[in-house]
Scaffold this motif. Sequence first.
Motif, mmCIF file in Angstrom:
data_model
loop_
_atom_site.group_PDB
_atom_site.id
_atom_site.type_symbol
_atom_site.label_atom_id
_atom_site.label_comp_id
_atom_site.label_asym_id
_atom_site.label_seq_id
_atom_site.Cartn_x
_atom_site.Cartn_y
_atom_site.Cartn_z
ATOM 1 N N VAL A 137 0.879 -1.078 0.083
ATOM 2 C CA VAL A 137 0.141 0.207 0.072
ATOM 3 C C VAL A 137 0.996 1.214 0.098
ATOM 4 N N ARG A 138 1.953 1.233 0.768
ATOM 5 C CA ARG A 138 2.712 2.391 0.927
ATOM 6 C C ARG A 138 3.506 2.686 -0.469
ATOM 7 N N ALA A 139 3.771 1.631 -1.010
ATOM 8 C CA ALA A 139 4.557 1.617 -2.179
ATOM 9 C C ALA A 139 3.299 2.296 -3.378
ATOM 10 N N ASP A 140 2.211 1.733 -3.310
ATOM 11 C CA ASP A 140 1.129 2.396 -4.289
ATOM 12 C C ASP A 140 0.925 3.973 -3.974
ATOM 13 N N PHE A 141 1.068 4.509 -2.680
ATOM 14 C CA PHE A 141 0.830 5.922 -2.604
ATOM 15 C C PHE A 141 2.047 6.904 -3.093
ATOM 16 N N LEU A 142 3.181 6.060 -2.656
ATOM 17 C CA LEU A 142 4.354 6.653 -3.315
ATOM 18 C C LEU A 142 4.354 6.705 -4.777
ATOM 19 N N HIS A 143 3.893 5.817 -5.742
ATOM 20 C CA HIS A 143 3.811 5.693 -6.829
ATOM 21 C C HIS A 143 2.653 6.858 -7.295
ATOM 22 N N LEU A 144 1.932 6.980 -6.487
ATOM 23 C CA LEU A 144 0.753 7.850 -6.766
ATOM 24 C C LEU A 144 1.188 9.346 -6.665
ATOM 25 N N GLU A 145 2.142 9.735 -5.774
ATOM 26 C CA GLU A 145 2.723 10.843 -5.264
ATOM 27 C C GLU A 145 3.600 11.184 -6.575
ATOM 28 N N ALA A 146 4.368 10.293 -7.023
ATOM 29 C CA ALA A 146 5.376 10.468 -8.218
ATOM 30 C C ALA A 146 4.639 10.935 -9.613
ATOM 31 N N GLN A 147 3.318 10.260 -9.684
ATOM 32 C CA GLN A 147 2.434 10.716 -10.678
ATOM 33 C C GLN A 147 1.939 12.159 -10.698
ATOM 34 N N VAL A 148 1.505 12.401 -9.561
ATOM 35 C CA VAL A 148 1.090 13.972 -9.272
ATOM 36 C C VAL A 148 2.187 14.868 -9.623
ATOM 37 N N LYS A 149 3.342 14.640 -8.805
ATOM 38 C CA LYS A 149 4.510 15.468 -9.306
ATOM 39 C C LYS A 149 4.704 15.421 -10.821
ATOM 40 N N LEU A 151 3.007 15.683 -13.087
ATOM 41 C CA LEU A 151 2.127 16.620 -13.664
ATOM 42 C C LEU A 151 2.526 17.930 -13.970
ATOM 43 N N LYS A 152 3.930 18.101 -13.062
ATOM 44 C CA LYS A 152 4.480 19.450 -13.023
ATOM 45 C C LYS A 152 3.649 20.569 -13.000
ATOM 46 N N GLU A 153 3.539 21.671 -13.638
ATOM 47 C CA GLU A 153 2.802 22.691 -13.504
ATOM 48 C C GLU A 153 1.473 22.411 -13.225
ATOM 49 N N GLU A 154 1.004 21.378 -13.961
ATOM 50 C CA GLU A 154 -0.546 21.007 -13.863
ATOM 51 C C GLU A 154 -1.061 20.522 -12.678
ATOM 52 N N ARG A 155 0.058 20.017 -11.797
ATOM 53 C CA ARG A 155 -0.537 19.620 -10.589
ATOM 54 C C ARG A 155 -0.946 20.548 -9.598
ATOM 55 N N VAL A 161 -5.481 16.887 -11.524
ATOM 56 C CA VAL A 161 -4.993 15.898 -10.333
ATOM 57 C C VAL A 161 -6.235 15.096 -9.963
ATOM 58 N N LEU A 162 -7.580 15.586 -10.330
ATOM 59 C CA LEU A 162 -8.678 14.884 -10.093
ATOM 60 C C LEU A 162 -8.869 13.744 -11.140
ATOM 61 N N GLN A 163 -8.330 13.843 -12.405
ATOM 62 C CA GLN A 163 -8.626 12.783 -13.361
ATOM 63 C C GLN A 163 -7.509 11.880 -12.890
ATOM 64 N N LEU A 164 -6.381 12.245 -12.596
ATOM 65 C CA LEU A 164 -5.245 11.108 -12.008
ATOM 66 C C LEU A 164 -5.818 10.267 -10.688
ATOM 67 N N LEU A 165 -6.420 10.953 -9.971
ATOM 68 C CA LEU A 165 -7.186 10.325 -8.753
ATOM 69 C C LEU A 165 -8.158 9.275 -9.182
ATOM 70 N N ARG A 166 -9.142 9.928 -10.253
ATOM 71 C CA ARG A 166 -10.208 9.034 -10.583
ATOM 72 C C ARG A 166 -9.703 7.803 -11.630
ATOM 73 N N GLN A 167 -8.461 7.945 -12.042
ATOM 74 C CA GLN A 167 -7.793 6.894 -12.840
ATOM 75 C C GLN A 167 -7.330 5.720 -11.558
ATOM 76 N N GLN A 168 -6.724 6.396 -10.598
ATOM 77 C CA GLN A 168 -6.343 5.377 -9.511
ATOM 78 C C GLN A 168 -7.237 4.623 -8.845
ATOM 79 N N HIS A 169 -8.387 5.483 -8.722
ATOM 80 C CA HIS A 169 -9.753 4.926 -7.940
ATOM 81 C C HIS A 169 -10.288 3.806 -9.009
ATOM 82 N N ARG A 170 -10.324 3.849 -10.124
ATOM 83 C CA ARG A 170 -10.756 2.981 -11.135
ATOM 84 C C ARG A 170 -9.998 1.698 -11.141
ATOM 85 N N PHE A 171 -8.459 1.726 -10.886
ATOM 86 C CA PHE A 171 -7.771 0.819 -10.835
ATOM 87 C C PHE A 171 -7.566 0.064 -9.823
#
Length: 217
Positions: A137-149, A151-155, A161-171
Motif C-alpha cells: 500500500v505504501r508503495a502504491d501511494f508513493l507511486h501516486l505521489e510521483a504521478q502527481v509530481k 504533472l509538473k505545473e498542472e499539479r 489531479v482529479l483525473q489522475l485520482l479517478r484513474q487510480q480509483h478505477r484501478f
Amino acid sequence: EPFAQIMQVEEAARNVIPHDHPVLPPQIVVGSSTSAWAHPTVEIAFTGTAVSTMLLLREICAITALAMFSASMSGDEILLLQALHAVEAAWGNKAQRAAAEHVLSQSMLDTAQIDSCERHPKTRGLEQRTWDALEHVRADFLHLEAQVKGLKEERFQVKPVLQLLRQQHRFLKLGALVLCREAWHAAVQKNWLPEAAELQRWALHLEGFPLEGGSRL
C-alpha cells in the motif's frame, strides 16, 4: 415576469374557451413539464475552493478504503484493525507512530538469511503477511505521489489531479473486484453459500450496482 405572463395567458384561455373544447385539455397536472405551473429548471454548478477540496477528498477516501481492503485480504484484518484503532486513539505524529509500532513493527518480523529462504522457504506469519501488505500500500501511494509530481505545473490545477485520482480509483476498484471474485469462487467450492452471496453482492456493488441492505463483509 415571463412566468407570470404565461399564467395570465392560460387563465385568459380558460375564461374564453369552453371547458369541453378540444383545444383545452380537460385537466392540467400541476408540476408537469407541459403545465404553466411547472417550475423552471436551472442548471446549478458549484465551484470554488471548498467544492474542489471535497471532490479531491472523495477520491482520496475511496482510494484509501480500497487500498486498505486489499491489504486486509492479503494480510491479517485483526492486526490492521488493531493498528488503525491504536493510531486513532493517539494524538500527534510521534504518538501515532509509536502506537502503530506497538501493534506491528519490523522487529516483530522473522529475520532469516536469503540463502536459507531460497533453500527452505517457510510459510509467512500473520505479522509478515500484514507487513508486506502495508508495504505494498505504501508503495502504491508513493507511486501516486510521483504521478502527481509528474504533472509538473498542472499539479496545481484541480482538473488534472482529479483525473489522475479517478484513474487510480478505477484501478483499485478493479483490483478489489478481482479479489471479491476469487473469494467468491473459493467460498462456492467450500459450500459457504452465505459468504459467497455476500461476496457476490459486494462484487456487483463494485461493478456499479446499488448496494441494498446491510453488509457483513
